[in-house]
Scaffold this active site. Structure first.
Site, PDB file in Angstrom:
ATOM      1  N   ASP A 149      -0.346   9.624   2.580  1.00 47.93           N
ATOM      2  CA  ASP A 149      -0.775   9.683   1.182  1.00 47.93           C
ATOM      3  C   ASP A 149      -2.285   9.494   1.023  1.00 47.93           C
ATOM      4  O   ASP A 149      -2.780   9.409  -0.105  1.00 47.93           O
ATOM      5  CB  ASP A 149      -0.007   8.673   0.328  1.00 47.93           C
ATOM      6  CG  ASP A 149      -0.222   7.224   0.760  1.00 47.93           C
ATOM      7  OD1 ASP A 149      -0.557   6.996   1.935  1.00 47.93           O
ATOM      8  OD2 ASP A 149      -0.058   6.327  -0.085  1.00 47.93           O
ATOM      9  N   HIS A 150      -3.008   9.479   2.137  1.00 48.07           N
ATOM     10  CA  HIS A 150      -4.472   9.450   2.086  1.00 48.07           C
ATOM     11  C   HIS A 150      -5.110  10.645   2.806  1.00 48.07           C
ATOM     12  O   HIS A 150      -6.324  10.829   2.713  1.00 48.07           O
ATOM     13  CB  HIS A 150      -4.995   8.139   2.674  1.00 48.07           C
ATOM     14  CG  HIS A 150      -4.660   6.953   1.817  1.00 48.07           C
ATOM     15  ND1 HIS A 150      -5.554   6.375   0.953  1.00 48.07           N
ATOM     16  CD2 HIS A 150      -3.489   6.265   1.671  1.00 48.07           C
ATOM     17  CE1 HIS A 150      -4.963   5.376   0.315  1.00 48.07           C
ATOM     18  NE2 HIS A 150      -3.709   5.293   0.737  1.00 48.07           N
TER      19      HIS A 150
ATOM     20  N   ASP B 231      -6.409   0.785   1.101  1.00 51.49           N
ATOM     21  CA  ASP B 231      -5.239  -0.095   1.104  1.00 51.49           C
ATOM     22  C   ASP B 231      -5.502  -1.403   1.833  1.00 51.49           C
ATOM     23  O   ASP B 231      -4.554  -2.086   2.263  1.00 51.49           O
ATOM     24  CB  ASP B 231      -4.048   0.622   1.728  1.00 51.49           C
ATOM     25  CG  ASP B 231      -3.593   1.805   0.890  1.00 51.49           C
ATOM     26  OD1 ASP B 231      -4.207   2.073  -0.158  1.00 51.49           O
ATOM     27  OD2 ASP B 231      -2.629   2.478   1.298  1.00 51.49           O
TER      28      ASP B 231
ATOM     29  N   HIS C 208      -4.712   2.632  -4.806  1.00 50.91           N
ATOM     30  CA  HIS C 208      -3.479   2.801  -5.562  1.00 50.91           C
ATOM     31  C   HIS C 208      -3.545   2.107  -6.913  1.00 50.91           C
ATOM     32  O   HIS C 208      -4.298   1.151  -7.099  1.00 50.91           O
ATOM     33  CB  HIS C 208      -2.292   2.232  -4.787  1.00 50.91           C
ATOM     34  CG  HIS C 208      -1.914   3.011  -3.573  1.00 50.91           C
ATOM     35  ND1 HIS C 208      -1.074   4.090  -3.627  1.00 50.91           N
ATOM     36  CD2 HIS C 208      -2.280   2.867  -2.277  1.00 50.91           C
ATOM     37  CE1 HIS C 208      -0.915   4.581  -2.397  1.00 50.91           C
ATOM     38  NE2 HIS C 208      -1.647   3.857  -1.563  1.00 50.91           N
TER      39      HIS C 208
ATOM     40  N   HIS D 230      -7.866   5.685   6.400  1.00 50.79           N
ATOM     41  CA  HIS D 230      -6.797   5.390   7.364  1.00 50.79           C
ATOM     42  C   HIS D 230      -5.823   6.556   7.415  1.00 50.79           C
ATOM     43  O   HIS D 230      -5.909   7.493   6.616  1.00 50.79           O
ATOM     44  CB  HIS D 230      -6.095   4.071   7.057  1.00 50.79           C
ATOM     45  CG  HIS D 230      -5.328   4.011   5.769  1.00 50.79           C
ATOM     46  ND1 HIS D 230      -5.916   4.125   4.533  1.00 50.79           N
ATOM     47  CD2 HIS D 230      -4.000   3.838   5.529  1.00 50.79           C
ATOM     48  CE1 HIS D 230      -4.998   4.011   3.589  1.00 50.79           C
ATOM     49  NE2 HIS D 230      -3.815   3.843   4.172  1.00 50.79           N
TER      50      HIS D 230
ATOM     51  N   HIS E  38      -2.516   7.076   6.950  1.00 46.65           N
ATOM     52  CA  HIS E  38      -1.283   7.287   6.189  1.00 46.65           C
ATOM     53  C   HIS E  38      -1.316   8.603   5.421  1.00 46.65           C
ATOM     54  O   HIS E  38      -2.350   9.001   4.867  1.00 46.65           O
ATOM     55  CB  HIS E  38      -1.036   6.122   5.239  1.00 46.65           C
ATOM     56  CG  HIS E  38      -0.528   4.894   5.941  1.00 46.65           C
ATOM     57  ND1 HIS E  38      -0.580   3.637   5.395  1.00 46.65           N
ATOM     58  CD2 HIS E  38       0.052   4.741   7.183  1.00 46.65           C
ATOM     59  CE1 HIS E  38      -0.061   2.755   6.247  1.00 46.65           C
ATOM     60  NE2 HIS E  38       0.319   3.402   7.328  1.00 46.65           N
TER      61      HIS E  38
ATOM     62  N   HIS F 276      -3.620  -3.586   7.284  1.00 45.62           N
ATOM     63  CA  HIS F 276      -2.650  -2.619   6.751  1.00 45.62           C
ATOM     64  C   HIS F 276      -2.312  -1.607   7.843  1.00 45.62           C
ATOM     65  O   HIS F 276      -1.155  -1.318   8.113  1.00 45.62           O
ATOM     66  CB  HIS F 276      -3.259  -1.942   5.531  1.00 45.62           C
ATOM     67  CG  HIS F 276      -2.385  -0.924   4.869  1.00 45.62           C
ATOM     68  ND1 HIS F 276      -1.182  -1.241   4.275  1.00 45.62           N
ATOM     69  CD2 HIS F 276      -2.556   0.412   4.698  1.00 45.62           C
ATOM     70  CE1 HIS F 276      -0.647  -0.145   3.770  1.00 45.62           C
ATOM     71  NE2 HIS F 276      -1.451   0.863   4.017  1.00 45.62           N
TER      72      HIS F 276
END
Length: 255
Positions: A60-61, A133, A171, A56, A58, A114
């Protein structure tokens, strides 16, 4: 032959995963939170990165994608629905598509909730599903873009995978997820024992991923919203499964 899967801690609480096919020597990366630890792992193993699989959009990915692409020449694959907010893709994916890492075939599963374009990757021969996530160890992602019915449908899709599937999530949230889960089912013996094991693992700085799906089915409150005993505990007898899931998600948001 199953994939050799390496867990790569990134940032403060993210995980990336290297997937290596021993027979062909091909290697893929699942998500790219940051480049440095992934490049270090590639150097340590001597593996050559050929693909980056993105779950996805985001940051942080995906923040490590461009540095890794420049360093390795890897192709980048992600959801076509999110092409406008992902790094440039070499291949756009949708649910039902397949990806290959050497001789291992992975199925793309759409898991919106999400984010609306979130996808997961299931490699049945390796008993592995990479959920980032969407489904997490003892938890699930916040509903930043999707709805509760949408996320419940996504989790229900993942629930149908074989119980011996290992869930590789995005995570290290498991300890806090366990504390919340106990507020929903304080007398769940499997959950109590798992919470103790999680606390021990974290005290020894060990990852709590991957998690066995059958353990998630016994202990993860977000997967148990359809069970009569959980509905009774929440005083929600007669409510739809999606409504019960929404209540649990709201309680976690407020926890």
């Amino acid at each position: 032959m199953p994939l050799d899967i390496r867990v790569i801690p990134c940032r403060t609480d993210n995980y990336a995963y290297l997937l290596h096919d021993p027979a062909s020597g091909e290697t893929a990366l699942l998500d790219a939170p940051e480049a440095a630890p992934i490049l270090a792992a590639l150097k340590d193993t001597g593996w050559s990165l050929g693909q980056i699989l993105i779950t996805h959009h985001h940051a942080d990915h995906v923040e490590g994608v461009e540095e890794l692409r420049a360093a390795t020449g890897a192709r980048v694959l992600g959801a076509g629905e999110d092409v406008h907010r992902l790094p440039p893709l070499d291949r756009e994916l949708a649910g039902g598509d397949s990806v290959e890492v050497g001789g291992s075939r992975g199925e793309v599963i759409e898991v919106p909730g999400h984010t609306v374009g979130h996808i997961a990757f299931h490699f049945p021969d390796s008993r592995a599903v990479f959920t980032a996530d969407s489904l997490m160890a003892l938890g699930c992602g916040r509903l930043f873009e999707g709805t509760a019915p949408m996320m419940w449908e996504s989790l229900s899709r993942l629930k149908e995978l074989p119980g011996d599937t290992l869930v590789y999530s995005g995570h290290e949230y498991t300890a806090s997820n366990a504390k919340f889960a106990l507020t929903i089912e304080p007398d769940n013996e499997s959950l109590i024992l798992r919470s103790e094991a999680i606390a021990k693992a974290r005290s020894e700085d060990r990852p709590t991923v991957p998690a066995l799906l059958e353990d998630e089915l016994r202990t993860n409150p977000f997967l148990r919203a359809d069970l009569p005993e959980v509905k009774t505990l929440l005083d929600m007898d007669g409510y739809s499964d999606a409504d019960v899931f929404a209540e649990i998600r709201q309680r976690k948001d407020d926890f």
